[in-house]
Design a protein around this motif. Structure first.
Motif, PDB file in Angstrom:
ATOM      1  N   TRP A 186      49.829  86.556  38.260  1.00 45.25           N
ATOM      2  CA  TRP A 186      49.283  87.709  38.980  1.00 45.25           C
ATOM      3  C   TRP A 186      50.341  88.314  39.901  1.00 45.25           C
ATOM      4  N   ASP A 187      50.282  89.635  40.018  1.00 49.07           N
ATOM      5  CA  ASP A 187      50.993  90.379  41.054  1.00 49.07           C
ATOM      6  C   ASP A 187      49.912  91.131  41.832  1.00 49.07           C
ATOM      7  N   THR A 188      49.702  90.745  43.099  1.00 46.08           N
ATOM      8  CA  THR A 188      48.588  91.309  43.874  1.00 46.08           C
ATOM      9  C   THR A 188      48.727  92.806  44.092  1.00 46.08           C
ATOM     10  N   ARG A 189      49.919  93.344  43.936  1.00 47.42           N
ATOM     11  CA  ARG A 189      50.114  94.784  44.089  1.00 47.42           C
ATOM     12  C   ARG A 189      49.606  95.559  42.866  1.00 47.42           C
ATOM     13  N   LYS A 190      49.352  94.835  41.761  1.00 42.60           N
ATOM     14  CA  LYS A 190      48.924  95.490  40.521  1.00 42.60           C
ATOM     15  C   LYS A 190      47.460  95.231  40.187  1.00 42.60           C
ATOM     16  N   GLY A 191      46.696  94.670  41.133  1.00 38.94           N
ATOM     17  CA  GLY A 191      45.268  94.481  40.886  1.00 38.94           C
ATOM     18  C   GLY A 191      44.900  93.026  40.675  1.00 38.94           C
ATOM     19  N   ASN A 192      43.605  92.817  40.360  1.00 34.20           N
ATOM     20  CA  ASN A 192      43.097  91.455  40.258  1.00 34.20           C
ATOM     21  C   ASN A 192      43.143  90.891  38.836  1.00 34.20           C
ATOM     22  N   GLN A 193      43.586  91.668  37.875  1.00 33.55           N
ATOM     23  CA  GLN A 193      43.742  91.168  36.517  1.00 33.55           C
ATOM     24  C   GLN A 193      45.135  90.549  36.347  1.00 33.55           C
ATOM     25  N   PRO A 194      45.262  89.492  35.530  1.00 29.23           N
ATOM     26  CA  PRO A 194      46.585  88.882  35.340  1.00 29.23           C
ATOM     27  C   PRO A 194      47.563  89.837  34.658  1.00 29.23           C
ATOM     28  N   VAL A 195      48.799  89.841  35.135  1.00 27.76           N
ATOM     29  CA  VAL A 195      49.834  90.690  34.538  1.00 27.76           C
ATOM     30  C   VAL A 195      50.269  90.114  33.195  1.00 27.76           C
ATOM     31  N   GLU A 196      50.412  88.775  33.152  1.00 25.45           N
ATOM     32  CA  GLU A 196      50.806  88.087  31.925  1.00 25.45           C
ATOM     33  C   GLU A 196      49.969  86.825  31.799  1.00 25.45           C
ATOM     34  N   PHE A 197      49.719  86.398  30.568  1.00 29.59           N
ATOM     35  CA  PHE A 197      49.094  85.101  30.341  1.00 29.59           C
ATOM     36  C   PHE A 197      49.565  84.545  29.008  1.00 29.59           C
ATOM     37  N   SER A 198      49.608  83.231  28.912  1.00 22.86           N
ATOM     38  CA  SER A 198      50.141  82.583  27.712  1.00 22.86           C
ATOM     39  C   SER A 198      49.123  82.626  26.579  1.00 22.86           C
ATOM     40  N   SER A 199      49.632  82.516  25.383  1.00 21.92           N
ATOM     41  CA  SER A 199      48.752  82.506  24.210  1.00 21.92           C
ATOM     42  C   SER A 199      48.158  81.110  24.039  1.00 21.92           C
TER      43      SER A 199
END
Length: 592
Positions: free
Chosen positions: A244-257
């Motif tokens: 997560w980047d808190t500056r970009k919202g509450n959705q994860p920026v990246e996540f593993s497959s």
């Protein structure tokens, strides 16, 4: 207008002045008792009556509304220039400065301000602001207050179905925010309506979380980036890693497959010391340690199977439940397993087999906490079953210090970042224990009942003053520790270093003695085996052995019969002697 009446009178009109003097007592009236009046008296029954001589009061409660705060950002831009001038253009700004410097009003204002500035500069030169006026005075030692802690705030899970607080992480810049991961770890007991969200709380506002984190699966662990206070990485119940980047919202920026993630819940994830500040590694009960780059979480950059036989077999791997990494030792890390073993690893080894350096047989059950001492990295703390243990890297057979077995299961522990001799533990009976091993080793310095339910997670702020405890009910309790337990004491580092060295020497001596005993036992067992082998070589025929056993048995029986016959003869002789003595006494009595 008020109407006022004033009365005035001369002193001479008051009358004669009263004069008092001492004189003997004088009887003015004597009334003797009259018995005839007793018939007129009416006897009244006594009655108790209470009288309260005070104002009647009533109690009322007033609750003021809490002032809700909101975080706002301000972007400062260079200003003060005329509209026709672009501050980004160097030529325009230089031309404008030359024009202003030629203006008479600018020259006059600079001359006026120059005298004021000159006065301030002379003041600074005249006074030494770094001068210590009381160097020679003795430092008065502060009175040691008794160890204590008080509850500052309680952050409750805002959902109807309460979940366990599985992980806590403090924001690195000042520690004004606390990231809390919520998950239900009870197997097959989570309902469909349970929330997946985790939260970031402002420690001053327990009413409402400042930010919500929305993962695809409940978060089991969460960790702030020590180099960037806006980024977090978390491990999910389904084995995925999310960033997560808190500056970009509450959705994860990246996540593993899912294909390249862990197969079991990720119980621990830690940021690594790197130039980019984007590397992390995670551990799970599937027996793997995976390294990640959060800029590309499609697949892990490196993989280690925790197989103690060093064959890399995932079926024989030990499930990891805790993880430790010290930035001052970038190539080393340690893993605590479900089987009670601590595995020491070296990431930069040439082969996967060499990455597992050694193991420490620590506890009877899973190791829920594993952390190196921030001041003495060679010594580390483990928590499992009913004890907390302190180890030295050089001694693998046994821990150098340990607590006595507690009545309740220990679930988490961590060192104080300020005091090297203080560590914290939490238990399943809802108690937080604060240990100061320089002060007392057998019992905790402070025990505090935080809540009625089990405590599962623990985290200390960087200044050592605030401690957060997570419970099974979804409550993250924030406690403030007294100054005695959160301020570095005099000579504490040297005293603790001496204690660790002394205990390490003692354990080394005991270890050497145990090796000697084992060698002696081995030599004895070898000698006994050789003797048994010699006996087996010189064995007789079974018939001869039976005949020898029969002869030995009959000889023993004959010896026993002879012994009993001799005993009977002795008893008969004794009876005869006693009869003679009785007859002699009777004859003497008759003669007399």
């Amino acid at each position: 207008m008020e109407i006022v009446h004033v009365y005035s009178k001369l002193r001479s009109e008051f009358g004669r002045q009263c004069l008092f003097s001492d004189r003997p007592a004088e009887l003015l009236l004597d009334l003797p008792p009259d018995p005839s009046l007793t018939l007129s008296f009416i006897q009244k029954s006594p009655r108790d009556q209470a009288v309260q001589a005070c104002w009647e009061t009533s109690e009322h409660q007033v609750n003021t509304e809490r002032f809700e705060t909101g975080s706002c950002g301000i972007n400062h831009m260079e200003g003060g220039w005329p509209k026709d001038i672009n501050p980004a253009e160097m030529e325009q700004t230089i031309r404008f400065r030359k024009k202003v410097e030629k203006d008479e009003s600018y020259i006059n204002s600079v001359l006026q301000l120059g005298s004021v500035m000159e006065h301030c500069i002379r003041q600074n030169n005249a006074v030494d602001i770094y001068q210590e006026c009381f160097e020679d005075e003795e430092v008065v030692e502060e009175i040691q207050e008794p160890p204590s802690a008080k509850t500052v705030n309680v952050f409750r899970d805002p959902n109807e179905i309460k979940r366990t607080v599985t992980s806590l992480s403090w924001q690195p810049d000042g520690g004004r925010k606390l990231a809390v991961a919520y998950s239900c770890l009870e197997f097959q007991k989570s309902s469909k309506d349970i929330s997946l969200d985790s939260y970031i709380w402002d420690i001053e506002n327990p009413n409402r979380p400042e930010m919500m984190l929305k993962p695809a699966s409940p978060l089991v662990c969460l960790d702030y980036n020590p180099k960037d206070s806006h980024t977090l990485v978390g491990g999910s119940y389904n084995g995925q890693i999310a960033f997560w980047d808190t500056r970009k919202g509450n959705q994860p920026v990246e996540f593993s497959s899912l294909e390249h993630s862990h197969r079991d819940p990720v119980y621990k994830i830690i940021w690594l010391q790197s130039k980019t500040g984007t590397d992390a590694f995670s551990a799970s009960t599937d027996g793997q340690v995976l390294w990640w780059d959060v800029r590309k979480l499609a697949e892990p950059t490196e993989r280690l199977v925790l197989d103690p036989s060093r064959e890399g077999n995932l079926d024989q791997a030990l499930g990891a439940i805790s993880l430790e990494f010290e930035p001052t030792m970038p190539t080393k890390f340690m893993v605590g397993t479900e089987q009670g073993l601590v595995i020491s690893c070296n990431r930069k080894a040439k082969t996967p087999a060499e990455k597992i350096v050694c193991t420490y047989d620590s506890h009877h059950g899973p190791i829920y906490a594993l952390q190196r001492n921030p001041f003495f990295p060679k010594n580390f703390l483990t928590v499992g079953d009913w004890t907390a243990r302190i180890w030295s890297e050089d001694i693998k057979e046994s821990s150098i210090m340990w607590t006595k077995y507690q009545m309740s299961y220990l679930t988490d522990a961590c060192w104080s970042p300020v005091r090297p001799s203080v560590f914290f533990t939490v238990k399943m009976d809802g108690v937080l224990d604060v240990w100061d091993i320089l002060f007392k080793q057998s019992d905790p310095t402070l025990s505090l009942k935080v809540c009625d339910k089990s405590l599962y997670s623990l985290s200390v702020q960087d200044n050592g003053r605030l401690v957060a405890c997570g419970s099974q009910l979804g409550e993250a309790t924030l406690l403030e520790i007294c100054s005695g337990l959160s301020n570095l004491q005099k000579n504490e580092k040297s005293l603790l270093a001496a204690m660790f060295e002394r205990e390490s020497k003692r354990e080394k001596i005991l270890e050497a003695r145990q090796r000697e005993v084992r060698l002696k036992e081995r030599s004895r067992s070898e000698q006994s085996r050789e003797e048994e082998a010699g006996r087996e070589e010189g064995e007789e025929d079974p018939k001869q052995l039976i005949a020898r056993a029969e002869s030995d048995f009959y000889s023993l029986v004959e010896a026993e019969v002879k012994r009993r016959e001799k005993k009977d003869e002795v008893m008969k002789e004794k009876d005869i002697c006693e009869e003679k003595d009785v007859k002699d006494e009777e004859q003497r009595g008759t003669s007399e």
